[in-house]
Design an enzyme around this catalytic site. Structure first.
Site, PDB file in Angstrom:
ATOM      1  N   GLU A 227       0.833  -1.214   0.000  1.00 56.01           N
ATOM      2  CA  GLU A 227       0.000   0.000   0.000  1.00 56.01           C
ATOM      3  C   GLU A 227       0.864   1.260   0.000  1.00 56.01           C
ATOM      4  O   GLU A 227       2.032   1.216   0.367  1.00 56.01           O
ATOM      5  CB  GLU A 227      -0.871   0.040   1.271  1.00 56.01           C
ATOM      6  CG  GLU A 227      -1.806  -1.128   1.397  1.00 56.01           C
ATOM      7  CD  GLU A 227      -2.520  -1.130   2.750  1.00 56.01           C
ATOM      8  OE1 GLU A 227      -2.596  -0.061   3.387  1.00 56.01           O
ATOM      9  OE2 GLU A 227      -2.980  -2.206   3.149  1.00 56.01           O
TER      10      GLU A 227
ATOM     11  N   CYS B 243      10.915  49.001  -0.653  1.00 51.99           N
ATOM     12  CA  CYS B 243      10.279  47.962  -1.475  1.00 51.99           C
ATOM     13  C   CYS B 243      11.001  47.830  -2.817  1.00 51.99           C
ATOM     14  O   CYS B 243      11.218  48.835  -3.502  1.00 51.99           O
ATOM     15  CB  CYS B 243       8.824  48.358  -1.694  1.00 51.99           C
ATOM     16  SG  CYS B 243       7.983  47.336  -2.907  1.00 51.99           S
TER      17      CYS B 243
ATOM     18  N   TYR C 160      -7.980   8.693   4.228  1.00 49.46           N
ATOM     19  CA  TYR C 160      -7.743   7.440   3.513  1.00 49.46           C
ATOM     20  C   TYR C 160      -7.671   6.304   4.525  1.00 49.46           C
ATOM     21  O   TYR C 160      -6.899   6.368   5.484  1.00 49.46           O
ATOM     22  CB  TYR C 160      -6.444   7.530   2.701  1.00 49.46           C
ATOM     23  CG  TYR C 160      -6.629   8.369   1.466  1.00 49.46           C
ATOM     24  CD1 TYR C 160      -6.992   7.788   0.257  1.00 49.46           C
ATOM     25  CD2 TYR C 160      -6.502   9.753   1.519  1.00 49.46           C
ATOM     26  CE1 TYR C 160      -7.210   8.562  -0.867  1.00 49.46           C
ATOM     27  CE2 TYR C 160      -6.721  10.539   0.403  1.00 49.46           C
ATOM     28  CZ  TYR C 160      -7.071   9.928  -0.791  1.00 49.46           C
ATOM     29  OH  TYR C 160      -7.296  10.699  -1.906  1.00 49.46           O
TER      30      TYR C 160
ATOM     31  N   CYS D 296       8.429  49.370  -5.554  1.00 50.14           N
ATOM     32  CA  CYS D 296       7.993  50.765  -5.635  1.00 50.14           C
ATOM     33  C   CYS D 296       8.822  51.722  -4.784  1.00 50.14           C
ATOM     34  O   CYS D 296       8.542  52.915  -4.750  1.00 50.14           O
ATOM     35  CB  CYS D 296       6.531  50.885  -5.242  1.00 50.14           C
ATOM     36  SG  CYS D 296       6.251  50.779  -3.473  1.00 50.14           S
TER      37      CYS D 296
ATOM     38  N   ASP E 268       1.471  10.304   3.951  1.00 49.09           N
ATOM     39  CA  ASP E 268       2.227  11.176   4.846  1.00 49.09           C
ATOM     40  C   ASP E 268       1.277  12.189   5.469  1.00 49.09           C
ATOM     41  O   ASP E 268       1.204  13.335   5.068  1.00 49.09           O
ATOM     42  CB  ASP E 268       3.324  11.891   4.044  1.00 49.09           C
ATOM     43  CG  ASP E 268       4.337  12.536   4.967  1.00 49.09           C
ATOM     44  OD1 ASP E 268       4.276  12.282   6.183  1.00 49.09           O
ATOM     45  OD2 ASP E 268       5.179  13.293   4.469  1.00 49.09           O
TER      46      ASP E 268
ATOM     47  N   LYS F 208       2.204   4.591   1.576  1.00 54.09           N
ATOM     48  CA  LYS F 208       2.353   5.068   2.949  1.00 54.09           C
ATOM     49  C   LYS F 208       2.035   6.567   2.955  1.00 54.09           C
ATOM     50  O   LYS F 208       2.837   7.392   2.527  1.00 54.09           O
ATOM     51  CB  LYS F 208       3.759   4.823   3.479  1.00 54.09           C
ATOM     52  CG  LYS F 208       3.883   5.245   4.940  1.00 54.09           C
ATOM     53  CD  LYS F 208       5.162   4.767   5.572  1.00 54.09           C
ATOM     54  CE  LYS F 208       5.184   4.989   7.059  1.00 54.09           C
ATOM     55  NZ  LYS F 208       4.811   6.307   7.504  1.00 54.09           N
TER      56      LYS F 208
ATOM     57  N   LYS G  61      10.488   2.991   3.298  1.00 57.74           N
ATOM     58  CA  LYS G  61      10.528   4.442   3.074  1.00 57.74           C
ATOM     59  C   LYS G  61      11.255   4.798   1.779  1.00 57.74           C
ATOM     60  O   LYS G  61      12.226   4.140   1.401  1.00 57.74           O
ATOM     61  CB  LYS G  61      11.267   5.115   4.244  1.00 57.74           C
ATOM     62  CG  LYS G  61      10.534   5.065   5.567  1.00 57.74           C
ATOM     63  CD  LYS G  61       9.503   6.174   5.640  1.00 57.74           C
ATOM     64  CE  LYS G  61       8.936   6.357   7.024  1.00 57.74           C
ATOM     65  NZ  LYS G  61       9.851   6.962   7.977  1.00 57.74           N
TER      66      LYS G  61
ATOM     67  N   CYS H 108       2.081  50.821  -4.936  1.00 59.58           N
ATOM     68  CA  CYS H 108       2.991  49.756  -5.350  1.00 59.58           C
ATOM     69  C   CYS H 108       2.392  48.900  -6.473  1.00 59.58           C
ATOM     70  O   CYS H 108       1.272  48.401  -6.349  1.00 59.58           O
ATOM     71  CB  CYS H 108       3.288  48.874  -4.137  1.00 59.58           C
ATOM     72  SG  CYS H 108       4.441  47.560  -4.495  1.00 59.58           S
TER      73      CYS H 108
ATOM     74  N   CYS I 292       5.576  46.013   2.333  1.00 64.30           N
ATOM     75  CA  CYS I 292       5.767  47.306   1.682  1.00 64.30           C
ATOM     76  C   CYS I 292       4.657  48.222   2.174  1.00 64.30           C
ATOM     77  O   CYS I 292       3.502  47.837   2.220  1.00 64.30           O
ATOM     78  CB  CYS I 292       5.668  47.106   0.167  1.00 64.30           C
ATOM     79  SG  CYS I 292       5.283  48.624  -0.702  1.00 64.30           S
TER      80      CYS I 292
HETATM   81  S1  IVH Z   1      -0.840   0.250   8.709  1.00 65.87           S
HETATM   82  C1  IVH Z   1       0.201  -1.593  13.221  1.00 65.87           C
HETATM   83  N1  IVH Z   1      -0.968   1.393   6.373  1.00 65.87           N
HETATM   84  O1  IVH Z   1       2.366   4.943   9.107  1.00 65.87           O
HETATM   85  C2  IVH Z   1       0.328  -0.353  12.391  1.00 65.87           C
HETATM   86  N2  IVH Z   1      -0.067   2.642   8.175  1.00 65.87           N
HETATM   87  O2  IVH Z   1       4.752   4.277  10.789  1.00 65.87           O
HETATM   88  C3  IVH Z   1      -0.504  -0.454  11.163  1.00 65.87           C
HETATM   89  N3  IVH Z   1       0.574   4.924   7.552  1.00 65.87           N
HETATM   90  O3  IVH Z   1       1.063   5.632  12.245  1.00 65.87           O
HETATM   91  C4  IVH Z   1      -0.347   0.730  10.300  1.00 65.87           C
HETATM   92  N4  IVH Z   1      -0.030   4.804   5.457  1.00 65.87           N
HETATM   93  O4  IVH Z   1      -0.263   6.507  10.319  1.00 65.87           O
HETATM   94  C5  IVH Z   1      -0.603   1.527   7.655  1.00 65.87           C
HETATM   95  N5  IVH Z   1      -1.184   2.269   4.232  1.00 65.87           N
HETATM   96  C6  IVH Z   1      -0.824   2.405   5.520  1.00 65.87           C
HETATM   97  C7  IVH Z   1      -0.282   3.608   6.017  1.00 65.87           C
HETATM   98  C8  IVH Z   1       0.091   3.678   7.353  1.00 65.87           C
HETATM   99  C9  IVH Z   1       0.491   5.571   6.401  1.00 65.87           C
HETATM  100  C10 IVH Z   1       1.141   5.497   8.801  1.00 65.87           C
HETATM  101  C11 IVH Z   1       0.285   5.268  10.006  1.00 65.87           C
HETATM  102  C12 IVH Z   1       1.205   4.843  11.105  1.00 65.87           C
HETATM  103  C13 IVH Z   1       2.544   5.030  10.502  1.00 65.87           C
HETATM  104  C14 IVH Z   1       3.448   3.939  10.994  1.00 65.87           C
END
Ligand code: IVH
Length: 680
Positions: A114, A411, A226, A414, A118, A116, A317, A435, A429
């Site tokens: 999946e 500025c 999500y 101007c 942010d 990850k 990561k 300006c 400014c």
């Molecule tokens: S599963 C037991 N799936 O990553 C933990 N986490 O470093 C199960 N995160 O705090 C987490 N995308 O907020 C999972 N597709 C994803 C994710 C995800 C982002 C975040 C989550 C967690 C952090 C862990």
């Protein structure tokens, strides 16, 4: 309308709005203009105001208008919200897989892969299909209840429905709140235009929005949720695979990642990772890696946890992308509201496949924090495709002769003085009227209804006039009649529209002192403050000459606003424009000297419920005696009128030693001043 008709109309609107939300946030394909969405939304809201007892539980309007909390409530997670281990390269990924294989010998293992996200992890509780609670991750054991903010997230189902699956009695969904990149950029552009704070990245923007006590703030931010997991489900959903549970969640209306995969072995996982790393910039949301999970839920159970992390999942990561380069120059850009933003010009450098030659340094405070100078070697960092930033200055590479960066005195556009009152982060400014960088905003504001009210001088006219170089500043508006021929040459502008424009301009010359002050667009001087300034100073000349001390004495004018006003009238170019405006014939009647008003200049606050009159009426009575009625207690508050159930304002007033009157005392006081409650 009868009840059934109202309900059916409400249901229809809710359905349409939900569909558009889904298209906008989940599919990222808006199929309706924002303005149309707003219209439907307001139609629903109006119906709900008319029939408050028929408001539907899943209405999207509950997203806004809620009350602000005074503090967050903490709650212990029934199922702790754990974190994930990390891997950073192929070797570490393969080692993760080997550890799993050793624990599950002779079993085929599939991986769910999946995005990850942010953002910020949250947990959502649904009881009998209704969203009852949203909680932050907190420290994993205990989080903060943020239901009020979570309910404002547009793509998140407030009520579960599904054509195929039964609605569980209890469902706890885990996932991430984030701000999609497009929304983030729009928000920052809008904030920049308004001269407000911008966010460094979507994650900060999302975090800042969820951390608000007032849900209206979160509601105004383009947040999205999500889903990535199920923490509890009663009765049990009967699913056997992680990948299935994502699909199961999505049929209830939850957004899931725009990409996810099931891989048959760990090599395939590596391929998917490489593939997503390549197209990361084109995704609608910010990600910082992939999450790799064993797909079989049974195998997940067999693997269990090691201390605070699951053995069955890891985060893979993406490498942070950074590069070294040098700062060639630092320019100051002037925004539409006059803010000065330092921009570093770099020796162009490739950072994660994109050439970066400019990077914003945000403000002078950031320059000092980094201690960055022209000629320095710096590392430039990009997370995803979001705005690159200077991460660090390499002092060991600094040549001897570099000088500290200071705020320019005038500025760059101007040449008006640059000002930054103490306590403010942004320099500006002061040549707001003159300006060129601020021209469009200044003109828009100047002609607006509550300012000079020049109806007809809309954006289309303004654009054409700027193009013809006929509007260098607002005073040029009153010389447009000298260019009749040029105006007629503008496409679609006939004799009649040109004449209408001239008439509107001519009519605007007769105004009021307050409207003229407001039209100047002085920072911090809104309609109310303009009125106060007009009342206090009586003539424009007196205002223009006033020093900071005199300005501060005006009700509604704080220390910083007083400085902005004084700075404005000290910028020579502003004075030139003002002289030209007055010479063009702008005039107003001398303000009528106020009749003896006993509460003149006093600031009053009303709180709680009044039994004998409405707030509105109490406000009018106070205003009739010359008082100003404000919404909050400050050091300038003269008196607080406290009705039944007065809350925090009463406490605050008592603490600050502000005089407090009960409703009964207020009525006596008013009667003594000849004000009585009108029968309603
Ligand atoms: S599963 C037991 N799936 O990553 C933990 N986490 O470093 C199960 N995160 O705090 C987490 N995308 O907020 C999972 N597709 C994803 C994710 C995800 C982002 C975040 C989550 C967690 C952090 C862990």
């Amino acid at each position: 309308m009868d009840k059934t008709a109202v309900i059916s109309q409400m249901r229809q609107l809710i359905q349409i709005l939900a569909k558009h939300n889904h298209a906008y946030y989940v599919m990222d394909q808006p199929n309706i203009a924002d303005s149309e969405y707003d219209q439907l939304f307001h139609q629903l809201k109006a119906l709900e105001e008319q029939y408050p007892d028929l408001v539907q539980a899943d209405t999207p309007t509950l997203r806004v208008g809620g009350k602000a909390l005074s503090k967050f409530e903490s709650i212990t997670h029934t199922v702790p919200m754990l974190s994930l281990g990390n891997v950073f390269n192929q070797d570490e990924l393969f080692a993760f897989a080997r550890r799993i294989e050793e624990r599950l010998p002779n079993q085929a293992i599939q991986y769910d892969v999946e995005l990850k996200f942010d953002g910020l992890a949250i947990s959502l509780w649904y009881e009998n299909g209704v969203l009852v609670r949203g909680v932050t991750r907190g420290d994993g054991e205990t989080g903060e209840v943020i239901t009020h903010n979570v309910k404002t997230i547009r793509n998140l189902p407030k009520v579960l429905s599904s054509a195929n699956a039964e609605i569980p009695h209890l469902l706890e969904v885990r996932g991430e709140v984030l701000m999609p990149k497009a929304g983030f950029e729009k928000l920052n552009a809008e904030n920049e235009a308004k001269g407000e704070k911008t966010f460094a990245n979507p994650r900060n923007a999302a975090a800042g929005s969820l951390r608000q006590l007032d849900p209206n703030i979160a509601a105004s931010r383009p947040l999205a949720f999500y889903a990535y997991g199920i923490a509890q489900c009663e009765p049990h959903h009967g699913l056997t695979r992680m990948s299935e549970s994502l699909e199961w969640l999505s049929q209830f209306g939850f957004a899931i990642g725009e990409q996810h995969f099931v891989c048959n072995n760990i090599q395939e996982v590596q391929e998917k990772y490489d593939q997503i790393n390549q197209l990361r910039a084109s995704l609608s949301v910010e990600i910082d890696g992939m999450v790799i999970k064993v797909d079989s839920l049974k195998q997940q159970q067999q693997l269990g946890f090691l201390s605070r992390e699951p053995r069955w999942a890891t985060a893979y990561k993406f490498p942070a992308v950074a590069a070294l380069t040098t700062i060639e120059n630092i320019d100051w850009q002037v925004g539409r509201t006059g803010t000065l933003t330092p921009v570093a010009r770099l020796n162009p450098v490739a950072v994660g496949g994109v050439t970066v030659s400019n990077v914003t340094l945000h403000n002078i405070g950031e320059i000092h924090r980094l201690d960055v100078r022209i000629g320095d070697t710096v590392s430039v960092y990009r997370s995803g495709d979001v705005i690159p930033k200077v991460e660090k200055v390499w002092l060991e590479f600094r040549p001897d002769n570099l000088v500290e960066v200071t705020l320019p005195e005038s500025c760059p556009v101007c040449a008006s003085p640059v000002v930054m009152p103490e306590g403010e982060a942004l320099a500006r400014c002061s040549g707001g009227l003159y300006c060129a960088a601020q021209r469009i905003e200044a003109i828009r504001h100047f002609v607006s209804r509550k300012a000079m009210d020049i109806e007809g001088l809309g954006d289309r006219w303004v654009e054409s006039l700027l193009h013809l170089d006929l509007l260098k500043d607002v005073a040029d508006i009153y010389h447009l009649h000298e260019h009749r021929e040029k105006l007629l040459s503008i496409e679609k502008m006939g004799e009649k529209s040109v004449q209408n424009l001239f008439d509107a301009i001519e009519n605007s010359k007769k105004t009021t002192l307050a409207a003229f002050i407001y039209a100047l667009g002085i920072r911090g001087v809104g309609e109310n403050t303009s009125r106060m300034l007009a009342q206090t100073f009586q003539t424009f000349e007196a205002l223009r000459q006033a020093d900071v001390e005199a300005l501060k004495k005006t009700p509604d004018v704080g220390d910083i606003t007083a400085e902005w006003i004084a700075d404005f009238f000290q910028a020579p170019h502003n004075l030139e424009v003002i002289d030209r405006l007055l010479a063009a014939g702008i005039h107003w009647d001398a303000p009528i000297a106020p009749t003896r008003q006993p509460l003149n200049g006093e600031s009053w606050v009303i709180t709680g419920t009044l039994s004998q009159m409405g707030r509105e009426q109490a406000t009018q009575m106070l205003q009739a005696l010359g008082a100003r009625v404000s919404g909050s207690i400050s050091s300038k508050t003269k008196c607080l009128v406290a009705g039944e159930k007065a809350g925090s304002k009463l406490e605050k007033a008592e603490k600050a030693g502000v005089q407090v009157m009960s409703e009964a005392e207020f009525l006596v006081f008013m009667a003594e001043h000849g004000q009585t409650v009108a029968a309603s």
